[in-house]
Design a protein around this motif. Structure first.
Motif, short mmCIF file in Angstrom:
data_model
loop_
_atom_site.label_atom_id
_atom_site.label_comp_id
_atom_site.label_asym_id
_atom_site.label_seq_id
_atom_site.Cartn_x
_atom_site.Cartn_y
_atom_site.Cartn_z
N MET A 19 30.58 -5.52 2.47
CA MET A 19 31.19 -4.21 2.72
C MET A 19 30.14 -3.12 2.86
O MET A 19 30.23 -2.26 3.74
CB MET A 19 32.15 -3.84 1.59
N SER A 20 29.12 -3.13 2.01
CA SER A 20 28.12 -2.06 2.08
C SER A 20 27.25 -2.23 3.33
O SER A 20 26.86 -1.25 3.96
CB SER A 20 27.24 -2.04 0.83
N GLN A 21 26.94 -3.46 3.71
CA GLN A 21 25.99 -3.66 4.81
C GLN A 21 26.67 -3.71 6.18
O GLN A 21 26.10 -3.28 7.16
CB GLN A 21 25.22 -4.97 4.61
N LEU A 22 27.89 -4.28 6.21
CA LEU A 22 28.55 -4.45 7.51
C LEU A 22 29.81 -3.60 7.65
O LEU A 22 30.49 -3.68 8.66
CB LEU A 22 28.88 -5.93 7.74
N GLY A 23 30.14 -2.84 6.62
CA GLY A 23 31.27 -1.91 6.73
C GLY A 23 32.62 -2.56 6.48
O GLY A 23 33.48 -1.97 5.86
N PHE A 24 32.80 -3.76 6.99
CA PHE A 24 34.06 -4.49 6.79
C PHE A 24 33.79 -5.95 7.10
O PHE A 24 32.72 -6.30 7.62
CB PHE A 24 35.16 -3.94 7.70
#
Lengths: 246, 111
Positions: free
Chosen positions: A164-169
């Motif tokens: 979630m933090s690196q790819l957003g979703f």
């Protein structure tokens, strides 16, 4: 069928951030003391301590999975779990070939040591294990499945090093077997924040770096016996086998 | 300023999404954490990043960004290119690092 007490995310002293007390024998002793029956050894980008832990754990009837917490090119941490030595060597070779050449600085990150059953240091591992592997999350997922392992993005709710933090979703075509949530969150919070993954299967594990953290995040797997096949069915929710979070 | 003008001025490579080269650029945003971009980039921004994953285009599309510039010679992955073409959001490239290309972009957009 019965419920087996499980912790699938345990670091050893080989992980630079792993406590010096996290030797294979201490981990097994602690796991036995708190009644864990199935554990996975998941050091950062390395599987090298799995065999020693498995050897010691056999006497106690604890099943040990070979694993690694792999850092993808995007800095996403993913748990990769395997059954046997052949698979372990295949993924280890892949990790060795794709690891960037950065030497560990023990003063900054801690020591990366391999120890034997008697807790004697056998080797100090030189390359820094926590940096990203030169392969994307999609590539790592494919390789893990080709080898026959399970692929589980780690602590997805964490603000660092998570999908979630690196790819957003979560990319909708990523073939994960389950998602790990950290011990700091609840399923209610996860569903509230990410309603689109409500059909996923979730595990909760300790991400233990010290002995007293082992087993702190309770999870049970409901299955017939301690075997890779039953484990896989439980993670995938097949024929009544299931993951029970508490 | 249009994306195509920025391509020209900064000598950028165009990897994909050619049909979006007419988009207007209103500002810029720089980050490699996609959740951060999702939260903070604004409509019409041109986005510099080293991330090449296809989620880059999904987020650029969601936030209606003008284009994406990959730094340090990073190249988009095949499915990222495909999405870029579908969404009409250009993926551009430079061999410069983020600090340098952002400086040039800032001066260009400030004019």
């Amino acid at each position: 069928m019965r419920s087996f007490s499980t912790d699938l995310h345990i670091h050893t002293v080989l992980s630079p951030c792993g406590d010096l007390s996290m030797s294979p024998s201490n981990i097994v002793e602690r796991a036995a003391a708190i009644g864990l029956e199935l554990i996975a050894i998941t050091d950062h980008n390395s599987t090298l301590h799995g065999p020693t832990v498995r050897k010691i754990a056999e006497e106690k009837g604890i099943m040990v999975l070979y694993g690694a917490e792999v850092t993808t090119k995007e800095d996403v941490h993913c748990l990769c779990l395997f059954e046997n030595e052949k698979q372990r060597i295949l993924i280890q070779n892949f990790l060795d070939e794709n690891r960037p050449e950065i030497k560990n600085n023990p003063d900054l990150f801690g020591h990366q040591v391999l120890v034997d059953e008697q807790e004697e240091i056998i080797e100090e591992v030189e390359p820094l294990l926590i940096s990203g592997i030169n392969a994307s999350i999609d590539e790592i997922e494919k390789i893990v499945h080709q080898i026959g392992g399970l692929f589980i993005p780690a602590h997805i709710d964490r603000p660092k090093y998570s999908i979630m933090s690196q790819l957003g979703f979560i990319p909708k075509d990523l073939k994960y077997d389950a998602l790990e949530i950290s011990k700091n969150t609840s399923m209610d919070t996860i569903f509230k924040n990410y309603s689109y993954i409500k059909n996923a299967r979730f595990i909760k594990s300790s991400d233990a770096h010290t002995l007293n953290q082992i087993g702190t995040s309770k999870m049970f797997l409901r299955m017939n016996n301690l075997s890779w096949n039953e484990f896989k069915m439980a993670i995938l929710g097949i024929e009544g086998r299931e993951i029970i979070l508490s | 300023m249009k994306v195509s003008e920025i391509v020209e001025e900064l000598n950028l490579e165009v990897y994909s999404g050619q049909n979006g080269l007419n988009r207007g650029v209103h500002g810029g945003y720089s980050s490699d954490l996609l959740s951060d971009v999702m939260g903070h980039a604004e409509f019409g921004d041109i986005w510099t990043t080293l991330q090449t994953h296809k989620n880059v285009i999904a987020i650029a599309s969601l936030k209606e960004l003008a284009a994406v510039i990959l730094v340090k010679g990073y190249k988009p992955e095949a499915d990222t290119i495909k999405q870029s073409n579908e969404e009409g959001i250009p993926i551009l490239g430079t061999s410069k690092e983020t600090f340098e290309i952002n400086g040039l972009l800032y001066n260009l957009l400030k004019k």
